[in-house]
Design a protein around this motif. Structure first.
Motif, PDB file in Angstrom:
ATOM      1  N   ASN A   7     -40.564  30.381  50.627  1.00 46.65           N
ATOM      2  CA  ASN A   7     -39.731  29.915  51.743  1.00 46.65           C
ATOM      3  C   ASN A   7     -39.464  31.038  52.735  1.00 46.65           C
ATOM      4  OD1 ASN A   7     -39.774  27.488  50.506  1.00 46.65           O
ATOM      5  ND2 ASN A   7     -37.613  27.445  49.918  1.00 46.65           N
ATOM      6  N   VAL A  55     -29.517  24.590  56.102  1.00 48.48           N
ATOM      7  CA  VAL A  55     -30.470  24.496  54.995  1.00 48.48           C
ATOM      8  C   VAL A  55     -30.612  23.052  54.500  1.00 48.48           C
ATOM      9  CG1 VAL A  55     -31.033  25.354  52.689  1.00 48.48           C
ATOM     10  CG2 VAL A  55     -29.799  26.828  54.289  1.00 48.48           C
ATOM     11  N   MET A  57     -35.621  26.545  57.397  1.00 50.37           N
ATOM     12  CA  MET A  57     -34.248  26.412  57.850  1.00 50.37           C
ATOM     13  C   MET A  57     -34.158  27.028  59.252  1.00 50.37           C
ATOM     14  SD  MET A  57     -32.473  29.319  55.454  1.00 50.37           S
ATOM     15  CE  MET A  57     -32.876  31.051  55.594  1.00 50.37           C
ATOM     16  N   VAL A  59     -31.437  20.583  51.744  1.00 47.02           N
ATOM     17  CA  VAL A  59     -31.358  20.822  50.303  1.00 47.02           C
ATOM     18  C   VAL A  59     -31.884  19.622  49.518  1.00 47.02           C
ATOM     19  CG1 VAL A  59     -29.763  21.291  48.384  1.00 47.02           C
ATOM     20  CG2 VAL A  59     -29.392  22.371  50.612  1.00 47.02           C
ATOM     21  N   ARG A 104     -36.571  28.369  46.569  1.00 47.35           N
ATOM     22  CA  ARG A 104     -36.743  27.156  45.768  1.00 47.35           C
ATOM     23  C   ARG A 104     -35.955  27.223  44.464  1.00 47.35           C
ATOM     24  NH1 ARG A 104     -41.862  24.598  47.583  1.00 47.35           N
ATOM     25  NH2 ARG A 104     -42.238  23.514  45.641  1.00 47.35           N
ATOM     26  N   LYS A 121     -34.835  23.833  47.585  1.00 50.73           N
ATOM     27  CA  LYS A 121     -35.268  23.643  48.970  1.00 50.73           C
ATOM     28  C   LYS A 121     -36.783  23.782  49.012  1.00 50.73           C
ATOM     29  CE  LYS A 121     -35.301  25.801  53.508  1.00 50.73           C
ATOM     30  NZ  LYS A 121     -36.697  26.255  53.314  1.00 50.73           N
TER      31      LYS A 121
END
Lengths: 658, 308
Positions: free
Chosen positions: A403, A506, A495, A508, A425, A490
Motif C-alpha cells: 500500500n 482511509v 488513501m 477500510v 493491509r 485496506k
C-alpha cells in the motif's frame, strides 16, 4: 451516510438514531470540529517537494471559513473569460487558468502539486497525497454536482485506473491493457490502443491495470504479460515494447516471463528520466523486483531484487539471504505491485513489497523473509539500498506491504517530522521517519488478531515496530479465524491526505477469514499458495476513516455495508471523494465525514478519482467497474455482492453552468 | 430456510429430549438409532452440535464403516483434491468453492458444462479471455480428476457425514405437503421448486445436490440458526411511524429495498427512516416441527432429498 451492519447483534436503535441524525458515525473522541491547530497553521506544509514551508501560499479553504476563499487571479485567455462569465452567471468561482504543460518534464512533475489544471502522475504528486488545490467545487455547492459525460470502454473486468490529464486530454488504461485518449471537454475518443497479449496469463487478481505514467510526449504502461510499453501520447502509436526479463530455471535471463507467472499491473513512476516499475506474481512463487528503465530507449538501468539471491554479495542482500530457509528464496515472492513514492530533497524512492511465497505455509520458508512485506528506501539513480522497514516479518496471512507509502510532514514538539505513513493491509496505520526508516508509531485501524494486542504498544514493539505475533493466529490444517482477512484491513487502493485537516482518509475493509495451511507444492507458472483461506460468511463490511497522521488516531468514521475498496481524492474545497462497492460515488465533508453528495455509477468502485480544470471549470473524474480480487468478497464475506454488475465506465462530473 | 453451508458445522441431528406435554421423548442418533420410542404424532426437535453430542457419536462410529461410502482410496483422492484445490483454485473460487473473483462452484450453474469431462476440460484448457488459467500441462490426469471429485464434494455438503434421518419418509406425501397452500407445512408459499412457489425464501431446486441432508433437516427445524445474509428479514420504521417487516432484496449505503410477505415491494432512502435493522429470526416459521407429525416431517424431508 451510514450503512448499519445488519446483524442481529447490533444495538441498532441507538446507532440508527445517531446515523440518521448526523449521517455518519462519529467516533467518541470527536472531530465534529476541526483541529484548532489547523486554523492557526493553515497548509501545514505537508509537501515533501516544498523545501521552504513558510513561502508556500495557503491554498486551502480555512477549516473555519464558511465560503471558500475567493480566487483573485486575473484571467486573461478568451476561453477563460468566457468561462468566467458563464461561471459567474450561476454563482461559481472560475478556476484560475493553468498554463499549458506541453512536454511533461522533471520540472513539471516536481511542481505537480501547484498544477491544479492537470493530473500528471498516478498519485498526483511524488508524495502521493492525492490532494488538489481546486476548490470551485466545495462543501457549499457540491450538492449540485452533475455528470457531464460518460465513456464506456466495453471492458468488463476490474477498473483500477487513475487517469492522467494533460492540457485537456485524458489518458486512461483499462483491464486487458486497452488504453484511450479522450477529449476532456466532450468525452470524445481521440485514440485507442490495445496490447496484443498471449493466452494463459497468470493473473491472481484480475486482468487489471492502474494507469499510465507520462514523460515528454510519451506514455508508459506495464502489461499483463510483463512488458513495459511506450506510446506516443498524440497518436497512441506504440514506440517500443520492452519485455521485462527474469532468471529462468537455468539461471539464464529469460523473456516471456509471463510463462513463469510474472505480470505487471501498476502505473509506472517517472523519476529523473527513469521509468520505475515493480513486478507482480507473488501468488505464484516468483522472485520480486523493482526496475528502472530509460524513458527514451526502454533499456533497463537498474534492478533491485526484493528477495536477494545467493550470488548477491551486497551486505543488505547477504543479511536478507539468512532470513530464508534453504533455497526458499528462489520462489520467495515479494512482488512490488503498487506505485511507490519519491522525496526529491532526500533523493529517495519508497516502495512497498508484497507477501512471501507460498502465502499461507510458512514452514517451507522459515525466517523473516526479507525484504517481503516491507517498505524499501532506495536511491532512484542506481537502485542502491538505503534502508528498510519490515512491517510483517514472516507473513503467513498474505498481508502484502504494497500500500502506497505516502509522504507527509507534520509538526510535533516544535519540530517538523518528515514522515512516511502507510495504511497497511495488516491492519496497522504506520508512521516512519522517512529520513532513516525509524519507527514512530503503528496503530490498528481495524480489528487485528494476528498480533497480540496485549503486548507492547498495540501489539507492536514500541521501539522497533516489530509485531508480537499471536501464535494462536498461525494458519493450521483445520483452519483458524484471523482478522483481518487476506484482503487486509485496506486494499491497494490509495488513501489521500488533506493538509487542511491533517487527516489521511482511509477506505477500510472489516473482515476476518479462516486461514488454513497445507501442502506447499510449487508448479512453475501455477498458484503457490500453500493452502487457502475462506472469508467468514457475512462478515465483510467496510468503513471510511479519517486518521490524524500526527497521532494515528481516528477522527471520524463512516460505516458502510460493504468493504471500501476505492481510491480517495481530497480537494481544497474541503471535500473527500471516494466510491463504494454498490456503485455510489460520494463527496464527504473533509472535517466531519458528512456525506454531501452521492451518485449511483452503475457498478462498484475500485479505481481512484481525480480532478482537473479546463476553461475555468473544475471537473471530478472517476473510473467505475467492479472487479479485482476484491470481487472475492462475493463468495463468502459479502455474498450480496455475488454477480455484482461489471463494466468499465468513466464518469466526469462538474457544476452546472446555467 | 436454507443458508449457506457453514464449513465447520459438522451437525448431527441428535437428541432432542424436550418433553412437551403430550409429546414423547425422541432421540435421533447419527445412525438413526431410536433411543426412545416415538409414539406420539407431534415432536419437538432440536439440533445439537456434534461436540454436544459426543456420547452418542460412539454408537455411530461402530457402524460408520458400513454407512460410509468412502473407501480409503477415495479418501486419499479427496485429500489430494482438497490440497490441489486449495493451492491452485481457491484464490478465485473461494476456500469453500462458493466463488468470488471466479464463479461459484457449488450453485449448480456450470457455465461450460456440468459433466465431469466438461469440468476436466475447463481445468485442462482454461477459459480464454478470462483469468482461468490452463492447468493441463501442470497436472496429471488423476490429479485433475481428484480436483473434480473435491469440487463435487464441496457442492454436495459441508463435509463428510454419516448422518441419516430418523425414519424414511414418503416423498410423494412430502411433495403434497410442500405445495398444499392450506396444509400444515405450506412450504411453497415462500419456496419455489420447479418454478412453482413463492420467493420469500431461497429456491430449493436441486437442494439435495447443493446441501447436506443434515443441513436441510436442520434448516427445517431450526430456521434461525444460520440465516443466509441474502435472506435476512429487516424491520424498518418510517418517520411517519409505519413499521414494515420484509425480506431485504437489496441494500446500499443510502437506500434499502424490501418485499413484504404479501409480495409488496418497498424502496426507502435511509435518511427517510427513523430506524431499520435486521431481525435475528428467519422469516420461516419456527414451529414447523410442532405443526407436523414425525412422519410428515420426514415426508417433506424425503421430498427435498429427491431434488438432486
Amino acid at each position: 451516510m451510514v450503512a448499519l451492519r445488519s446483524s442481529s447483534q447490533a444495538s441498532v436503535g441507538a446507532r440508527a438514531v445517531l446515523t440518521l441524525c448526523f449521517g455518519l458515525m462519529l467516533v467518541p473522541s470527536g472531530c465534529s470540529r476541526p483541529r484548532a491547530k489547523q486554523s492557526e497553521e493553515p497548509n501545514a506544509a505537508a509537501q515533501a517537494t516544498a523545501p521552504d514551508v513558510a513561502s508556500v501560499e495557503p491554498k486551502l479553504a480555512q477549516p473555519e471559513s464558511t465560503p471558500p476563499a475567493r480566487q483573485t487571479a486575473e484571467t486573461t485567455s478568451p476561453d477563460a473569460q468566457a468561462a468566467a462569465a458563464r461561471s459567474t452567471a450561476v454563482g461559481i468561482e472560475p478556476v484560475e487558468e493553468s498554463p499549458p504543460v506541453g512536454n511533461v518534464d522533471d520540472k513539471a512533475l516536481l511542481a505537480a502539486q501547484d498544477n491544479d489544471g492537470n493530473w500528471l502522475m498516478y498519485d498526483r504528486t511524488y508524495n502521493a497525497q492525492r490532494h488538489s488545490g481546486l476548490k470551485q467545487i466545495n462543501r457549499q455547492n457540491v450538492s449540485r454536482l452533475q455528470p457531464l459525460w460518460t465513456f464506456q470502454t466495453g471492458v468488463l473486468d476490474g477498473f483500477e485506473c487513475t487517469p492522467l490529464v494533460v492540457d485537456g486530454i485524458m489518458y486512461v488504461t483499462t483491464p486487458w491493457n486497452h488504453a484511450y485518449a479522450i477529449d476532456c471537454k466532450t468525452g470524445s475518443q481521440l485514440w485507442h490502443y490495445q496490447k496484443s497479449l498471449p493466452e494463459n496469463l497468470a493473473l491472481c487478481c484480475d486482468a487489471v491495470n492502474r494507469g499510465f505514467a507520462i514523460y515528454g510526449d510519451q506514455l508508459y504502461m506495464t502489461t499483463l504479460d510483463a512488458h513495459l510499453v511506450c506510446l506516443n501520447k498524440n497518436t497512441g502509436e506504440e514506440l517500443w515494447d520492452e519485455a521485462i526479463t527474469a532468471h529462468g530455471e537455468n539461471g539464464q535471463e529469460e523473456k516471456d516471463i509471463y510463462k513463469m507467472a510474472y505480470s505487471a499491473t501498476l502505473a509506472p513512476l517517472i523519476v529523473k528520466g527513469k521509468v520505475i516499475i515493480g513486478i507482480s506474481g507473488a501468488e505464484y512463487g516468483i522472485r520480486g523486483f523493482i526496475d528502472a528503465y530509460n524513458a527514451q530507449t526502454g533499456k533497463r538501468e537498474w534492478r533491485f531484487y526484493t528477495v536477494p539471491a545467493a550470488e548477491d554479495k551486497a551486505e543488505y542482500a547477504q543479511k536478507a539471504l539468512k532470513t530464508w530457509a534453504g533455497q526458499s528464496w528462489l520462489t520467495g515472492g515479494g512482488s512490488a505491485w503498487v506505485t511507490g513514492t519519491f522525496d526529491p530533497d532526500l533523493n529517495t524512492l519508497y516502495w512497498g513489497t508484497g507477501n512471501p511465497s507460498p502465502d499461507f505455509n510458512g514452514e517451507v520458508r522459515e525466517g523473516d523473509n526479507l525484504y517481503t512485506c516491507s517498505i524499501l528506501a532506495l536511491d532512484p539513480d542506481d537502485g542502491t539500498y538505503k534502508w528498510h522497514f519490515q512491517n510483517s516479518p514472516h507473513d503467513v496471512w498474505d498481508y502484502d506491504g504494497v500500500n502506497t507509502p505516502m509522504l507527509v510532514d507534520f509538526e510535533k514538539d516544535g519540530k517538523t517530522v518528515k514522515a512516511l505513513v502507510q495504511a497497511h493491509r495488516n491492519g496497522y496505520f504506520y508512521c516512519l521517519n522517512r529520513e532513516n526508516g525509524q519507527f514512530i508509531y503503528g496503530k490498528p485501524f481495524c480489528e487485528v488478531t494476528w498480533a497480540d494486542q496485549t503486548k507492547g504498544a498495540n501489539g507492536l514493539d514500541p521501539k522497533t515496530g516489530r509485531p508480537f505475533v499471536n501464535p494462536a493466529a498461525l494458519p493450521t490444517e483445520e483452519g483458524v479465524r484471523v482478522c483481518p482477512g487476506a484482503a487486509g484491513g485496506k486494499e491497494w487502493n490509495p488513501m489521500a491526505y488533506h493538509p487542511g485537516t491533517g487527516y489521511a482518509y482511509v477506505p477500510v475493509i472489516n473482515n476476518c477469514a479462516k486461514f488454513t495451511s497445507g501442502k506447499a507444492f510449487f508448479i512453475k507458472g501455477q498458484p503457490y499458495w500453500g493452502s487457502s483461506l475462506t472469508l467468514i460468511d457475512g462478515e465483510a463490511s467496510g468503513s471510511f476513516k479519517a486518521i490524524d497522521v500526527a497521532s494515528g488516531d481516528i477522527r471520524w468514521e463512516v460505516k458502510t455495508r460493504s468493504p471500501m475498496v476505492a481510491g480517495v481524492l481530497t480537494t481544497a474545497g474541503d471535500l473527500v471523494f471516494t466510491g463504494d462497492a454498490e456503485g455510489f460515488f460520494t463527496a464527504y465533508d473533509a472535517r466531519t465525514g458528512e456525506d454531501l453528495w452521492h451518485f449511483q455509477c452503475g457498478s462498484g468502485h475500485h479505481a481512484s478519482p481525480i480532478t482537473y480544470a479546463l476553461d475555468g471549470q473544475q471537473y471530478i473524474v472517476v473510473c467505475v467497474g467492479w472487479g479485482g480480487w476484491t470481487a472475492g468478497f462475493a463468495g463468502d464475506g459479502a455474498p450480496w455482492l455475488r454477480d455484482a454488475r461489471r463494466g468499465n465506465t468513466i464518469f466526469v462530473f462538474t457544476l452546472p453552468t446555467g | 430456510m436454507v443458508r449457506s453451508v457453514q464449513p465447520c458445522t459438522r451437525l448431527s441431528l441428535v437428541v432432542s429430549s424436550i418433553v412437551v406435554p403430550g409429546c414423547a421423548l425422541i432421540c435421533l442418533h447419527l445412525n438413526g438409532h431410536i433411543d426412545a420410542q416415538a409414539d406420539e404424532e407431534r415432536v419437538h426437535l432440536s439440533v445439537a452440535s456434534s461436540k454436544d453430542a459426543a456420547p452418542e457419536t460412539a454408537i455411530a462410529e461402530s457402524e460408520s464403516a458400513q454407512s460410509s461410502e468412502l473407501t480409503a482410496k477415495d479418501e486419499a483422492a479427496l485429500a489430494e483434491g482438497q490440497a490441489l484445490y486449495r493451492g491452485l483454485c481457491s484464490g478465485c473460487h473461494g476456500g469453500m468453492g462458493r466463488g468470488g473473483k471466479g464463479p461459484n462452484l457449488t450453485d449448480d450453474r456450470w457455465l461450460h458444462g456440468d459433466k465431469d469431462e466438461d469440468i476436466i476440460r475447463v481445468i485442462k484448457n482454461g477459459v480464454p479471455g478470462t483469468t482461468m488459467k490452463k492447468l493441463g500441462e501442470s497436472l496429471k490426469e488423476q490429479q485433475t480428476a481428484s480436483i473434480v471429485g473435491y469440487v463435487r464434494s464441496l457442492a454436495r455438503s459441508p463435509g463428510e457425514s454419516n448422518w441419516t434421518p430418523y425414519m424414511a419418509g414418503d416423498p410423494k406425501a412430502g411433495e403434497q405437503l410442500f405445495f398444499d397452500d392450506n396444509g400444515k407445512a405450506q412450504c411453497a408459499k415462500c419456496h419455489t421448486v420447479n418454478r412453482k412457489g413463492g420467493h420469500v425464501g431461497p429456491t430449493l431446486d436441486r437442494i439435495a445436490a447443493r446441501r447436506s441432508p443434515e443441513f436441510v433437516m436442520e434448516s427445517i427445524v431450526q430456521p434461525s440458526k444460520f440465516i443466509d445474509p441474502l435472506f435476512e428479514a429487516v424491520q424498518v420504521a418510517t418517520k411517519e411511524g409505519k413499521v414494515i417487516v420484509g425480506l431485504r432484496i437489496n441494500e446500499t449505503n443510502f437506500s434499502i429495498q424490501l418485499r413484504e410477505e404479501n409480495g409488496r415491494f418497498h424502496s426507502f432512502m435511509k435518511r427517510d427512516l427513523e430506524e431499520f435493522h435486521a431481525l435475528a429470526k428467519s422469516l420461516m416459521p419456527e414451529n414447523i416441527p410442532e405443526q407436523l407429525s414425525v412422519k410428515q416431517l420426514h415426508d417433506v424431508f424425503a421430498f427435498l432429498m429427491t431434488l438432486n
